[in-house]
Motif scaffolding. Structure first.
Motif, mmCIF file in Angstrom:
data_model
loop_
_atom_site.group_PDB
_atom_site.id
_atom_site.type_symbol
_atom_site.label_atom_id
_atom_site.label_comp_id
_atom_site.label_asym_id
_atom_site.label_seq_id
_atom_site.Cartn_x
_atom_site.Cartn_y
_atom_site.Cartn_z
ATOM 1 N N LYS A 240 0.831 -1.200 0.000
ATOM 2 C CA LYS A 240 0.000 0.000 0.000
ATOM 3 C C LYS A 240 0.871 1.257 0.000
ATOM 4 C CE LYS A 240 -3.788 2.250 2.496
ATOM 5 N NZ LYS A 240 -4.680 2.196 3.682
ATOM 6 N N PHE A 241 1.953 1.238 0.809
ATOM 7 C CA PHE A 241 2.864 2.382 0.850
ATOM 8 C C PHE A 241 3.491 2.615 -0.519
ATOM 9 C CE2 PHE A 241 7.344 3.668 1.104
ATOM 10 C CZ PHE A 241 7.191 4.951 1.599
ATOM 11 N N LEU A 242 3.965 1.545 -1.136
ATOM 12 C CA LEU A 242 4.608 1.687 -2.444
ATOM 13 C C LEU A 242 3.609 2.154 -3.499
ATOM 14 C CD1 LEU A 242 6.891 -1.481 -2.481
ATOM 15 C CD2 LEU A 242 7.569 0.895 -2.089
ATOM 16 N N ALA A 243 2.368 1.652 -3.428
ATOM 17 C CA ALA A 243 1.355 2.057 -4.407
ATOM 18 C C ALA A 243 1.024 3.539 -4.274
ATOM 19 C CB ALA A 243 0.092 1.213 -4.224
ATOM 20 N N GLU A 244 1.015 4.045 -3.031
ATOM 21 C CA GLU A 244 0.677 5.450 -2.815
ATOM 22 C C GLU A 244 1.858 6.377 -3.104
ATOM 23 O OE1 GLU A 244 -0.664 5.637 1.180
ATOM 24 O OE2 GLU A 244 -2.624 4.727 0.775
ATOM 25 N N CYS A 245 3.050 5.973 -2.647
ATOM 26 C CA CYS A 245 4.204 6.868 -2.737
ATOM 27 C C CYS A 245 5.064 6.633 -3.979
ATOM 28 C CB CYS A 245 5.069 6.721 -1.488
ATOM 29 S SG CYS A 245 4.207 7.189 0.026
ATOM 30 N N PHE A 246 4.997 5.444 -4.536
ATOM 31 C CA PHE A 246 5.796 5.129 -5.712
ATOM 32 C C PHE A 246 4.921 4.460 -6.771
ATOM 33 C CE2 PHE A 246 8.715 5.261 -2.153
ATOM 34 C CZ PHE A 246 9.759 6.033 -2.642
ATOM 35 N N PRO A 247 3.937 5.196 -7.277
ATOM 36 C CA PRO A 247 3.005 4.590 -8.245
ATOM 37 C C PRO A 247 3.679 4.149 -9.536
ATOM 38 C CG PRO A 247 2.717 6.974 -8.145
ATOM 39 C CD PRO A 247 3.625 6.608 -7.014
ATOM 40 N N LYS A 248 4.863 4.697 -9.837
ATOM 41 C CA LYS A 248 5.579 4.307 -11.052
ATOM 42 C C LYS A 248 6.562 3.173 -10.797
ATOM 43 C CE LYS A 248 5.276 8.941 -13.090
ATOM 44 N NZ LYS A 248 6.040 10.086 -13.648
ATOM 45 N N GLY A 249 6.560 2.619 -9.601
ATOM 46 C CA GLY A 249 7.469 1.530 -9.281
ATOM 47 C C GLY A 249 8.679 2.037 -8.523
ATOM 48 N N ILE A 250 9.476 1.077 -8.014
ATOM 49 C CA ILE A 250 10.643 1.454 -7.206
ATOM 50 C C ILE A 250 11.955 1.303 -7.976
ATOM 51 C CG2 ILE A 250 9.507 0.878 -5.038
ATOM 52 C CD1 ILE A 250 10.982 -1.780 -5.074
ATOM 53 N N GLY A 251 11.887 0.907 -9.226
ATOM 54 C CA GLY A 251 13.099 0.810 -10.034
ATOM 55 C C GLY A 251 13.536 2.178 -10.545
ATOM 56 N N PHE A 252 14.813 2.342 -10.790
ATOM 57 C CA PHE A 252 15.353 3.599 -11.302
ATOM 58 C C PHE A 252 16.234 3.310 -12.512
ATOM 59 C CE2 PHE A 252 14.400 4.453 -6.887
ATOM 60 C CZ PHE A 252 13.844 5.720 -6.931
ATOM 61 N N PRO A 253 16.290 4.233 -13.467
ATOM 62 C CA PRO A 253 17.159 4.026 -14.627
ATOM 63 C C PRO A 253 18.625 4.186 -14.238
ATOM 64 C CG PRO A 253 16.166 6.207 -14.697
ATOM 65 C CD PRO A 253 15.504 5.480 -13.558
ATOM 66 N N ASP A 254 19.488 3.608 -15.045
ATOM 67 C CA ASP A 254 20.927 3.772 -14.830
ATOM 68 C C ASP A 254 21.336 5.179 -15.237
ATOM 69 O OD1 ASP A 254 21.232 1.171 -13.962
ATOM 70 O OD2 ASP A 254 21.547 0.394 -15.988
ATOM 71 N N VAL A 255 21.971 5.885 -14.327
ATOM 72 C CA VAL A 255 22.433 7.243 -14.625
ATOM 73 C C VAL A 255 23.867 7.391 -14.116
ATOM 74 C CG1 VAL A 255 20.132 8.280 -14.514
ATOM 75 C CG2 VAL A 255 21.510 8.117 -12.436
ATOM 76 N N THR A 256 24.569 8.326 -14.689
ATOM 77 C CA THR A 256 25.917 8.630 -14.235
ATOM 78 C C THR A 256 25.848 9.622 -13.088
ATOM 79 O OG1 THR A 256 26.797 8.289 -16.460
ATOM 80 C CG2 THR A 256 28.162 9.553 -14.918
ATOM 81 N N VAL A 257 26.401 9.242 -11.951
ATOM 82 C CA VAL A 257 26.378 10.118 -10.783
ATOM 83 C C VAL A 257 27.525 11.124 -10.914
ATOM 84 C CG1 VAL A 257 26.517 10.257 -8.275
ATOM 85 C CG2 VAL A 257 25.434 8.277 -9.370
ATOM 86 N N PRO A 258 27.199 12.407 -10.960
ATOM 87 C CA PRO A 258 28.260 13.417 -11.115
ATOM 88 C C PRO A 258 29.072 13.570 -9.834
ATOM 89 C CG PRO A 258 26.144 14.484 -10.744
ATOM 90 C CD PRO A 258 25.863 13.016 -10.893
ATOM 91 N N GLU A 259 30.282 14.062 -10.003
ATOM 92 C CA GLU A 259 31.134 14.356 -8.846
ATOM 93 C C GLU A 259 30.567 15.559 -8.100
ATOM 94 O OE1 GLU A 259 33.687 12.751 -7.604
ATOM 95 O OE2 GLU A 259 33.518 11.187 -9.133
ATOM 96 N N PRO A 260 30.675 15.597 -6.786
ATOM 97 C CA PRO A 260 30.181 16.747 -6.023
ATOM 98 C C PRO A 260 30.875 18.033 -6.469
ATOM 99 C CG PRO A 260 30.654 14.916 -4.563
ATOM 100 C CD PRO A 260 31.209 14.537 -5.908
#
Length: 296
Positions: free
Chosen positions: A212-232
């Motif tokens: 229920k929590f995931l359906a309400e707060c993450f309706p698009k799912g909990i997966g994320f695309p691969d992205v390049t994390v920039p340096e601070p």
């Protein structure tokens, strides 16, 4: 005198108590009294009584072969009495005429009402399409009833597998599964969530709350695309400490820590270290866009 008449979209029979001009005071078999205008009268007769007519027509109407009746009917508009003569033969009595009128009136798939006591048979192609649709609804009703029976027996129907979360949180209320679940809940006095846990559609109450929590707060799912994390941005200072976290070996996100450092004067400095992931996100970059879309 007895009357067969139309009232409120139905064909009724009653006994005349009085007549005032073009209107009749009529008593129905159940005892209720009503006012009937002459234009709504289909038949006037002395015998049988209204009560007996209703009883006899009930049996006759159930015996009428609608397919054969449709074949007997002319393509053009007709009156029920004329078709009664064609279906039953010349000299069809009042009971047979009334039974046929009720059959015509109660089956709009086969016959369209064109006026008081007048009808026209449905075109053949439209009749076939309507009968096919009725058969589909009949089969769907049987399937829905089977689903409901299984749920009442605390068994999860096979077709529910993979659909339980959608039924609970984003249901299609026109689906057979939802209608069966709703009927079973009403019969059992249970909420849909409790029923799905009871029948095994949800593994446990905890799994239900997480879903229920995931359906309400993450309706698009909990997966994320691969992205390049920039340096601070900028140089971040390094603390000259040995920090440690209080987590077990299964922890995947170590986001806080403690440190204890002995100062030159012998005193101890306690450090509380909190992760600051925002330092690694720049406005407008890929991580920033994902965070804005998935914000909860």
């Amino acid at each position: 005198m007895q009357l067969l008449f139309e009232e409120g979209g139905e064909i009724r029979a009653g006994t005349v108590l009085a007549q005032q001009g073009e209107a009749y005071q009529v008593e129905l078999p159940a005892g209720k009294r009503t006012k009937v205008k002459s234009r709504d009268v289909l038949l006037q007769f002395a015998q049988p009584s209204a009560i007996e007519l209703v009883r006899q027509t009930g049996d006759l109407t159930a015996e009428i072969d609608l397919d054969f009746l449709w074949e007997c009917a002319p393509a053009e508009e007709f009156g029920f009495a004329d078709l009664a003569g064609e279906y039953y033969g010349a000299g069809a009595d009042v009971v047979k005429q009334a039974a046929l009128a009720m059959a015509l009136h109660g089956n709009p798939v086969y016959f369209r009402r064109k006026g008081r006591g007048r009808y026209q048979r449905a075109p053949e192609d439209q009749l076939k399409a309507a009968l096919a649709a009725l058969e589909r609804k009949k089969q769907q009703a049987l399937v829905q009833a089977e689903y409901e029976a299984q749920l009442k027996a605390m068994t999860l129907p096979e077709s529910f597998r993979g659909k339980v979360l959608q039924l609970l949180f984003r249901p299609d209320k026109n689906s057979l599964e939802y209608k069966a679940m709703d009927a079973a809940c009403t019969a059992l006095g249970m909420t849909p969530m409790r029923l799905m846990v009871a029948v095994g559609g949800i593994a446990s109450p905890r799994a239900l709350h997480e879903a229920k929590f995931l359906a309400e707060c993450f309706p698009k799912g909990i997966g994320f695309p691969d992205v390049t994390v920039p340096e601070p941005a900028g140089d971040l200072p390094l603390a000259d400490v040995q920090a440690f976290s209080i987590d077990d070996v299964t922890t995947t996100e170590i986001d806080d820590a403690l440190s204890v450092t002995t100062l030159p004067d012998g005193k101890l400095r306690i450090g509380v270290h909190i992760a600051a992931p925002a330092l690694g996100i720049q406005r407008g970059d890929a991580l920033d866009a994902i965070a804005r879309q998935r914000l909860s």
